[in-house]
Enzyme design. Sequence first.
Site, PDB file in Angstrom:
ATOM      1  N   LEU A  17       0.817  -1.213   0.000  1.00 22.76           N
ATOM      2  CA  LEU A  17       0.000   0.000   0.000  1.00 22.76           C
ATOM      3  C   LEU A  17       0.850   1.263   0.000  1.00 22.76           C
ATOM      4  O   LEU A  17       0.305   2.373  -0.024  1.00 22.76           O
ATOM      5  CB  LEU A  17      -0.914   0.013   1.230  1.00 22.76           C
ATOM      6  CG  LEU A  17      -1.960  -1.102   1.317  1.00 22.76           C
ATOM      7  CD1 LEU A  17      -2.718  -1.008   2.630  1.00 22.76           C
ATOM      8  CD2 LEU A  17      -2.918  -1.026   0.141  1.00 22.76           C
ATOM      9  N   THR A  63      11.018  -3.066   2.090  1.00 18.57           N
ATOM     10  CA  THR A  63      10.267  -3.999   2.919  1.00 18.57           C
ATOM     11  C   THR A  63      10.882  -5.385   2.798  1.00 18.57           C
ATOM     12  O   THR A  63      11.952  -5.561   2.190  1.00 18.57           O
ATOM     13  CB  THR A  63       8.771  -3.973   2.536  1.00 18.57           C
ATOM     14  OG1 THR A  63       8.025  -4.737   3.474  1.00 18.57           O
ATOM     15  CG2 THR A  63       8.542  -4.497   1.129  1.00 18.57           C
ATOM     16  N   LYS A  67      15.442  -5.611   4.072  1.00 22.90           N
ATOM     17  CA  LYS A  67      15.849  -4.574   5.025  1.00 22.90           C
ATOM     18  C   LYS A  67      17.296  -4.716   5.478  1.00 22.90           C
ATOM     19  O   LYS A  67      17.988  -3.715   5.694  1.00 22.90           O
ATOM     20  CB  LYS A  67      14.902  -4.564   6.221  1.00 22.90           C
ATOM     21  CG  LYS A  67      13.484  -4.162   5.842  1.00 22.90           C
ATOM     22  CD  LYS A  67      12.555  -4.120   7.035  1.00 22.90           C
ATOM     23  CE  LYS A  67      11.149  -3.730   6.593  1.00 22.90           C
ATOM     24  NZ  LYS A  67      10.220  -3.586   7.728  1.00 22.90           N
ATOM     25  N   GLY A 128      10.148 -13.586  16.129  1.00 24.42           N
ATOM     26  CA  GLY A 128      10.883 -13.269  14.918  1.00 24.42           C
ATOM     27  C   GLY A 128      12.157 -12.517  15.223  1.00 24.42           C
ATOM     28  O   GLY A 128      12.258 -11.836  16.256  1.00 24.42           O
ATOM     29  N   ALA A 129      13.139 -12.645  14.324  1.00 25.30           N
ATOM     30  CA  ALA A 129      14.416 -11.964  14.516  1.00 25.30           C
ATOM     31  C   ALA A 129      14.988 -11.467  13.195  1.00 25.30           C
ATOM     32  O   ALA A 129      16.183 -11.207  13.099  1.00 25.30           O
ATOM     33  CB  ALA A 129      15.411 -12.904  15.203  1.00 25.30           C
ATOM     34  N   GLY A 131      14.401  -8.803   9.577  1.00 20.20           N
ATOM     35  CA  GLY A 131      14.419  -7.360   9.375  1.00 20.20           C
ATOM     36  C   GLY A 131      13.292  -6.627  10.063  1.00 20.20           C
ATOM     37  O   GLY A 131      13.488  -5.524  10.583  1.00 20.20           O
ATOM     38  N   GLY A 243      -0.996  -4.498  11.715  1.00 16.18           N
ATOM     39  CA  GLY A 243       0.120  -3.625  11.393  1.00 16.18           C
ATOM     40  C   GLY A 243      -0.201  -2.456  10.484  1.00 16.18           C
ATOM     41  O   GLY A 243       0.717  -1.739  10.064  1.00 16.18           O
TER      42      GLY A 243
END
Length: 282
Positions: A17, A63, A67, A128-129, A131, A243
């Site tokens: 978007l 994105t 990253k 999560g780890a 970007g 998000g």
Amino acid sequence: MPVSRFAVFGHPIAHSLSPRIHTEFGRQMGVVLDYLAFDVAPDAFRVSLEHFVAEGGCGANVTLPLKEAAFEVCTTLSARARRAGAVNTLSRVDGVWHGENTDGTGLVRNLTERHGLDLRGRRALLLGAGGAARGVAPALLDAGITEMVIVNRSPERADMLCDALGEPGKVSARYWGDLGDLGNFELIINATSIGNTSDMRTFSLPRSLLDSMTAAVDLNYGSAAVPFLAWAHAVETRYAIDGLGMLVEQAAESFSLWHGRRPDTDPVYTVLHSEYGVPGRS
């Protein structure tokens, strides 16, 4: 009037978007710009950026899964980007790339200002780890999180993120299989792409992670946020937030870096939420 050229790079990118958001910001602020989307695999990212510059590109958002690759192409970095080890905003300055990370600022602003959460003194679980996680972890600590536990399918990456954050008294890494033994958290953040591979019937986390005020936050939006937030609804977390607000807020931070003025995010968020927002609680 010359048109400034910007873009978002990712893989995949068709769902993004960002072009719509930045076009709306430009219209609101009277800035004429051209904002494109490029689907680029990691091994082609550097070359694609060179082509973008040759065609007049002066700034870009980045994105997943690029990253960390964006971090590597930068000659200069902000303190936030250096600490995160990941970049989501590139600015062309004096012929080189300057890297910034606005993800964390966008997340914190969305949680505290739009949803009214106080992050101070909270215990947070970060799933999560990669970007996405790297981008938000420093800002969460700066916002007052007192303990952060990072859990990742690949424990080595969780260890690397802990080391990069440099706060061993506050941040620790644990195995995914340990989730049932970690106690409860006031904040659970999904920074994984598990929503692209799971459905509402298969995704689950232990109930022992919850307390009466747990906020479940997915950094994804749209269909990618459905499995995690469906779990949050099923176990009745106090807050369930996707998000989309973070996306709009981090975009406004990027826009401000490029154009020197921060747009009003509420009108854009309201329209996008009516179209793409996953039902939540706040």
